[in-house]
Design an enzyme around this catalytic site. Sequence first.
Site, mmCIF file in Angstrom:
data_model
loop_
_atom_site.group_PDB
_atom_site.id
_atom_site.type_symbol
_atom_site.label_atom_id
_atom_site.label_comp_id
_atom_site.label_asym_id
_atom_site.label_seq_id
_atom_site.Cartn_x
_atom_site.Cartn_y
_atom_site.Cartn_z
ATOM 1 N N HIS A 239 40.127 39.233 45.383
ATOM 2 C CA HIS A 239 38.903 39.978 45.400
ATOM 3 C C HIS A 239 39.078 41.325 46.381
ATOM 4 C CE1 HIS A 239 34.667 41.001 44.819
ATOM 5 N NE2 HIS A 239 34.325 41.084 45.977
ATOM 6 N N LYS B 283 26.375 52.302 41.553
ATOM 7 C CA LYS B 283 25.267 51.193 41.560
ATOM 8 C C LYS B 283 24.638 50.893 42.954
ATOM 9 C CE LYS B 283 28.330 47.055 41.509
ATOM 10 N NZ LYS B 283 28.428 46.026 40.971
ATOM 11 N N ASP C 79 37.527 44.350 36.106
ATOM 12 C CA ASP C 79 37.051 43.704 37.391
ATOM 13 C C ASP C 79 37.895 42.886 37.391
ATOM 14 O OD1 ASP C 79 35.347 43.391 39.555
ATOM 15 O OD2 ASP C 79 33.675 43.183 38.540
ATOM 16 N N GLY D 296 27.563 37.685 35.163
ATOM 17 C CA GLY D 296 27.633 38.679 34.105
ATOM 18 C C GLY D 296 26.909 39.801 33.976
ATOM 19 N N THR E 126 26.175 42.359 36.259
ATOM 20 C CA THR E 126 26.789 43.599 36.532
ATOM 21 C C THR E 126 27.390 44.125 35.249
ATOM 22 O OG1 THR E 126 27.058 43.063 38.902
ATOM 23 C CG2 THR E 126 28.343 44.950 37.832
#
Length: 326
Positions: free
Chosen positions: A138, A202, A230, A236, A238
């Site tokens: 990540h 966002k 991503d 799901g 986003t």
Amino acid sequence: MNAKSGTPKKNLMFFSGRAHPELAEEVAKHLNVSITPQSAYDFANGEIFVRFEESVRGCDAFVIQSHCEPINQWVMEQLIMVDALKRASAKRITVIMPFYPYARQDKKHKGREPISARLIADLFKTAGADRIMTVDLHTAQIQGFFDGPVDHLFAQTLLSKYVKEKYGADNVTVVSPDAGRTKLAEKWADDLGGVPIAFIHKTRDPLRPNEVVANRVVGEVRDRLCVVIDDMVDTGGTIAKAVDQLLDEGAADVVVAASHGVLSGPAPERLSQCGAKEVVFANTLPIPDVKRFEKLTVLSIAPLLARAIQEVFEDGSVTSLFDGNA
């Protein structure tokens, strides 16, 4: 008394937890080895027991486990496997985590919060792991949490090659779902031949996880094939909102590509109905039939894992698998 000399032999042994046996079997096939037989079961109260059925003394052990739901059970099982190997005198233990658990908790956003990604690294080091192999962390800083070598593999090469072969690079824009993924988008753009990038700005409410408040597109997407990239897709939300936003902005089509398909809760339904032309994941996590849908494509990460294991075993270069860009 004279010393006795001998010729130590390197011996690769491959071990698998119970979370994603299909991936383990595919990796073993590419390595041309068999998975070491073991007894593994749960006691009535949930405790896990593991015992290997062959001697592991002096071996180069590679232990694979995919950390899907229930994630804590599979983390604990892999820790127990590592402990068993250490106590059975394995020479070196490499922990293979295609999906690093708790990777999103890599820093403190507010006071009195844990850094759980660091805790995972500490647990495996204490259990006896000498090395960690993982795919698309990540955040890259997690490599520094483990006191030992970390092989950070990239599924991006696999995914971008598939997108390029299927859709070409003409009229493609790579889209990051947020500003924090723009560096990844730039790497994707290079892989696809220098195509333009865009990102979705966002706003989140920090008190409401997995929920986006507002977003807008920054970059040219009109009449273009937008590839939304991503590292993982969890609920799901986003990604679905990003697809809607891009189509509203005039995108010709949208393809979603991510390394890890966590697919919690309503994710399969959201992705199947969001308007994306195709959704592409690597099989770092198991995706059962009940979570699959018509537009989903799952690519195998097994050949890459097998090549990386072979390089580590032969003291070669894992970086060479990524053209020196790892």
